[in-house]
Design a protein around this motif. Structure first.
Motif, PDB file in Angstrom:
ATOM      1  N   ARG A 287       0.832  -1.287   0.029  1.00 41.75           N
ATOM      2  CA  ARG A 287       0.023   0.131   0.033  1.00 41.75           C
ATOM      3  C   ARG A 287       0.957   1.273   0.064  1.00 41.75           C
ATOM      4  N   GLN A 288       0.637   2.095  -0.788  1.00 42.29           N
ATOM      5  CA  GLN A 288       1.119   3.456  -0.919  1.00 42.29           C
ATOM      6  C   GLN A 288       0.258   4.716  -0.866  1.00 42.29           C
ATOM      7  N   ALA A 289       0.490   5.913  -1.183  1.00 41.75           N
ATOM      8  CA  ALA A 289      -0.239   7.164  -0.894  1.00 41.75           C
ATOM      9  C   ALA A 289      -1.497   6.935  -2.079  1.00 41.75           C
ATOM     10  N   SER A 290      -1.182   6.243  -3.068  1.00 39.12           N
ATOM     11  CA  SER A 290      -2.394   6.511  -4.173  1.00 39.12           C
ATOM     12  C   SER A 290      -3.132   4.933  -4.002  1.00 39.12           C
ATOM     13  N   GLY A 291      -2.697   4.118  -3.195  1.00 40.20           N
ATOM     14  CA  GLY A 291      -3.496   3.124  -3.030  1.00 40.20           C
ATOM     15  C   GLY A 291      -2.615   1.670  -3.141  1.00 40.20           C
TER      16      GLY A 291
ATOM     17  N   GLN B 159      -0.706  -1.210  -4.763  1.00 38.47           N
ATOM     18  CA  GLN B 159       0.104  -1.394  -5.831  1.00 38.47           C
ATOM     19  C   GLN B 159       0.386  -2.706  -6.366  1.00 38.47           C
TER      20      GLN B 159
ATOM     21  N   GLY C  24       7.052  10.588  -6.517  1.00 34.43           N
ATOM     22  CA  GLY C  24       5.997  10.340  -7.327  1.00 34.43           C
ATOM     23  C   GLY C  24       6.135   8.793  -7.579  1.00 34.43           C
TER      24      GLY C  24
ATOM     25  N   GLN D  92       4.888   6.917  -4.623  1.00 33.97           N
ATOM     26  CA  GLN D  92       3.435   6.926  -4.248  1.00 33.97           C
ATOM     27  C   GLN D  92       2.608   6.301  -5.296  1.00 33.97           C
ATOM     28  N   ASN D  93       3.130   6.128  -6.520  1.00 37.47           N
ATOM     29  CA  ASN D  93       2.259   5.199  -7.641  1.00 37.47           C
ATOM     30  C   ASN D  93       3.278   4.805  -8.706  1.00 37.47           C
ATOM     31  N   TYR D  94       3.211   3.364  -8.830  1.00 35.36           N
ATOM     32  CA  TYR D  94       3.953   2.680  -9.596  1.00 35.36           C
ATOM     33  C   TYR D  94       3.654   2.897 -10.970  1.00 35.36           C
ATOM     34  N   ASP D  95       2.600   3.469 -11.205  1.00 34.13           N
ATOM     35  CA  ASP D  95       1.989   3.674 -12.719  1.00 34.13           C
ATOM     36  C   ASP D  95       3.000   4.807 -13.291  1.00 34.13           C
TER      37      ASP D  95
ATOM     38  N   ASN E 201       1.017   0.768 -18.950  1.00 36.35           N
ATOM     39  CA  ASN E 201      -0.058   0.588 -18.061  1.00 36.35           C
ATOM     40  C   ASN E 201      -1.546  -0.262 -18.382  1.00 36.35           C
TER      41      ASN E 201
END
Length: 775
Positions: free
Chosen positions: A522-526, A528, A578, A581-584, A601
């Motif tokens: 779990r990271q800041a954006s949800g 992963q 970034g 927070q979001n691996y995308d 993605n």
């Protein structure tokens, strides 16, 4: 302070008979019982039913591809062991670090170290101290940043990568290293399949498998060379069984008969549980170590001779004319092949080779598959080029059921290379990094694993950072390697569990605990996920399924991102925050930089993932210097075995994954409760005047003044090829000189070490007599 890794306790060693089949009911018992005992029923069910599933996580121990039609239990015995090992709920307590000094850890075996549980907080060993002590993450990054930024040159640091690193982490990691200013990116591929990439890259323009998973069932003949799938990639046995059911013939070429290549009892089929299973190898070629290149040349010569006898009926002339270069030179070279030299090199009879050649000529679709038994020979690159030569002669490339199949990339080492983990990435990749991120990557080639170890020994490497792995145990020449590692100023290990590399350290040392592949991220954006690439170039997602062992462990990507911010600052062109927070965001950059990953993605969210383009497989196009597949001339150099010596190979036990020792048993070879054994052909024992069960010292024959020896090993009479012996890795690494490397690829030569076996009592007596004489 010991300079040789401690041996496992083998006081209760038992030697029985080797098995003649693999898997079956014992495979179920040996995978499920430890899992349930170690993790409980609910955790075991959740993890095992998600292992290698399309919406689950990728096996941390294997690169074998997943079939499109997956079973509920799409894993093998050793995959279950790997999951149990990683997902244990046992954690290393804070009190451990005060109770166990570095000197104490040095006396502990690999098995003991791994059994202590998961690492859950960063620990630091200051200069002059003999204990690790817990530190905060911020303090850990502060220490690393300080030591890196005070170096005179970025090239005074080296950044190692193990094969378990996912694609997104590997890309971010190599990006940080190059932004820091060096190409010192040694990795585990340097020690396993570097020879494959070197040979296939030159001859075919791609260093990866040229087949798909389904090609096994479409093949007429599968030649399995230098590998033991029953232990190292057991799910391959299912593919081989399926190929047999559709009519394929299988030939096994190996110095040892391996249970999985004799008979397979598939535990997911009734005949594997209650019946005799499936016979795998139709022909077993019992080859001498180092003889594979001679064998391939001898088979190719027989193919060419058959063409001369029946012109136009054996070679694929259309394929050769349209797609290949070098045939005439190759034919002229093999005209002079010395049959007597071939037989001496291989230890085979002419009829053995005739039978293999006849099988090859009769088959329309042929796969040749190999592993480290080939890649770790002195002439490994030349041997793989000869494999390619043989395949090209009859057009066994770029058509269904045919091609070159290196079993490369356990866990994700192949994906790591695709993502840029290589000390010699081509300019095209570096140019793409520059265009994407706006900085000039270093162009000077960096250090591989062997050369990095030599640089440490010279004092040229001051900081060593390892993204997983256990290099001091995995690499050759244990004494030299450990002395080199101790000469650094700082060593940093990113790990899930303890191993030998946490005890063999620099003046300062850090251990950074990371999440495993089985755990939720779990990271800041949800929530992963990451991705991996298997041995047939298929890329798919991997998502953890259980809660992390501790709230203090960080994901690999979070660690790399925070490290980069600490070292490089936040003002540069790369959005490290970034990334965390979001691996995308990482995948978006990958889609712009790495060929074949466009629209990453979206494609990775396809439940089936996607397959990377491969010119040799897809369209018979070859990205070589000539634009054609290259048939090459390679000069045979037989391995010389002086009188009274043997050629030794290192190998894994069944209860083992790389340097991780799950137990002291090797069920398929009949070994229990110990590992200090050397397997020797009974006729060689008679010739050497030794007996089964005798205690010997195993000396490496390498003339550089360093004594390399394994003390008090038990001789086990075993059907090894004549003149050949075997002992377990990593303990036998002490016998492999650091300077003994494969031509061109610089891979340690672990498959033909010249050794001398001396009765242990005789060594002791000689030592006493020498002391008396000196007195």
């Amino acid at each position: 302070m010991t300079m040789i890794p401690p041996r496992e306790d083998d006081s209760q060693l038992e030697v029985g008979h080797p098995e003649t089949s693999a898997a079956g009911v014992p495979g179920i018992v040996h995978s499920m019982v430890p899992a349930v005992e170690g993790m409980g029923v609910a955790r075991t069910a959740k993890l095992m039913l998600s292992l290698n599933q399309k919406d689950g996580y990728d096996c941390p121990s294997c690169a074998w591809p997943d079939p499109d039609r997956r079973k509920a239990a799409e894993f093998c015995e050793n995959g279950a062991k790997a999951v149990t090992w990683e997902a244990t709920p046992i954690a290393v307590p804070r009190s451990f670090w005060g109770q166990h000094s570095i000197d104490d850890l040095l006396t502990r075996s690999e098995h003991w170290l791994g059994m202590q549980g998961r690492l859950v907080e960063p620990v630091y060993k200051p200069a002059g101290k003999n204990h690790y002590e817990p530190v905060s993450w911020d303090r850990a990054f502060e220490i690393i940043a300080s030591r890196l930024n005070e170096l005179d040159s970025p090239d005074e640091a080296a950044f190692y990568t193990s094969g378990r690193t996912a694609n997104e982490t590997a890309f971010a990691y190599q990006l940080f290293v190059r932004a820091f200013g060096t190409n010192n990116l040694p990795d585990c591929s340097n020690m396993c399949h570097e020879s494959t990439g070197t040979a296939m890259g030159e001859t075919l323009g791609v260093g990866k498998s040229t087949i798909a998973y389904d090609d096994f069932e479409a093949s007429d003949l599968i030649i399995v060379m230098g590998q033991n799938p029953g232990t190292n990639h057991p799910r391959m046995l299912t593919a081989l069984e399926d190929a047999k059911r559709t009519g394929a013939t299988i030939v096994a070429i190996n110095p040892l008969p391996e249970a999985g290549l004799l008979r397979y009892k598939n535990p997911q089929r009734p005949r594997g549980i209650a019946g005799h299973g499936t016979k795998i190898a139709d022909q077993f070629v019992h080859i001498r170590l180092g003889g594979d290149m001679a064998l391939m040349q001898a088979v190719s010569k027989r193919v060419l001779d058959a063409e001369k006898r029946s012109p136009g009926t054996v070679l694929d002339h259309e394929f050769l004319a349209e797609h290949c270069s070098g045939l005439e030179e190759f034919m002229a070279h093999l005209d002079d092949l010395d049959e007597a030299e071939v037989l001496e090199s291989t230890g085979l009879t002419a009829s053995d080779i005739d039978e293999l050649a006849d099988r090859y000529i009769r088959a329309d679709r042929v796969i040749i598959t190999w592993a480290m038994g080939i890649t770790q020979q002195k002439k490994a690159v030349g041997t793989i080029k000869e494999i390619v030569n043989l395949l090209l002669l009859r057009g066994n490339m770029g058509k269904p059921g045919a091609g070159a199949s290196p079993i490369r990339g356990h866990s994700n080492v192949q994906g790591d290379r695709t993502m840029g983990i290589w000390e010699k990435m081509p300019d095209a990749f570096l140019d793409a990094l520059k265009a994407e991120f706006g900085f000039e990557p270093p162009r000077k080639h960096g250090l591989d694993s062997v050369n990095a170890m030599k640089a440490m020994a010279r004092g040229d490497i001051k900081v060593w950072f390892a993204m997983g792995g256990n290099l001091v145990a995995a690499i050759s020449d244990s004494q030299v390697a450990e002395a080199a590692m101790r000469g650094t100023r700082l060593t940093v290990q990113l790990s899930t569990k303890l191993n030998r590399s946490h005890a063999v350290i620099g003046e300062e040392a850090l251990i950074l605990p990371t999440k495993g592949r089985t755990e939720l991220d779990r990271q800041a954006s949800g929530l992963q996920f990451v991705s991996v690439e298997d041995t047939v170039c298929a890329v798919h997602a991997s998502s953890g399924k259980v809660e992390p062992i501790s709230n203090h462990v960080q994901s690999e990507i979070a660690i790399v991102s925070r490290l980069a911010r600490a070292v490089l600052g936040d003002d540069g062109p790369i959005d490290w925050a970034g990334f965390e927070q979001n691996y995308d965001l990482i995948r978006e950059h990958i889609s712009h930089v790495v060929p074949g990953f466009g629209n990453f993605n979206e494609r990775i969210r396809n439940i089936d993932g996607f397959v990377l383009p491969n010119g040799a497989r897809d369209s018979r196009t070859f990205n070589t210097l000539t634009g054609r597949a290259m048939i090459t001339v390679n000069h045979l150099e037989p391995v010389v075995r002086p009188e009274g010596t043997l050629l030794l190979q290192t190998l894994r036990a069944h209860d083992q994954y790389n340097t991780t020792i799950y137990s002291l048993n090797d069920r398929y070879r009949g070994i229990k409760k110990g590992r200090s054994v050397v397997f020797v052909n009974p006729l060689d024992l008679d010739e050497l005047g030794l007996e089964d069960g005798q205690s010997v010292d195993v000396f490496s024959e390498w003339n550089d003044g360093i004594e390399r020896v394994l003390r008090s090993y038990r001789v086990v009479s075993y059907p090894s090829a004549r003149g050949c012996a075997a002992a377990y890795y990593p303990e036998a690494n002490v016998l492999v000189p650091l300077d003994s490397v494969t031509d061109e690829s610089n891979t340690p030569v672990s498959k033909s070490v010249v050794v001398r076996l001396v009765p242990a009592a005789a060594v002791a007596t000689a030592s006493i007599e020498q002391k008396v004489s000196l007195a």
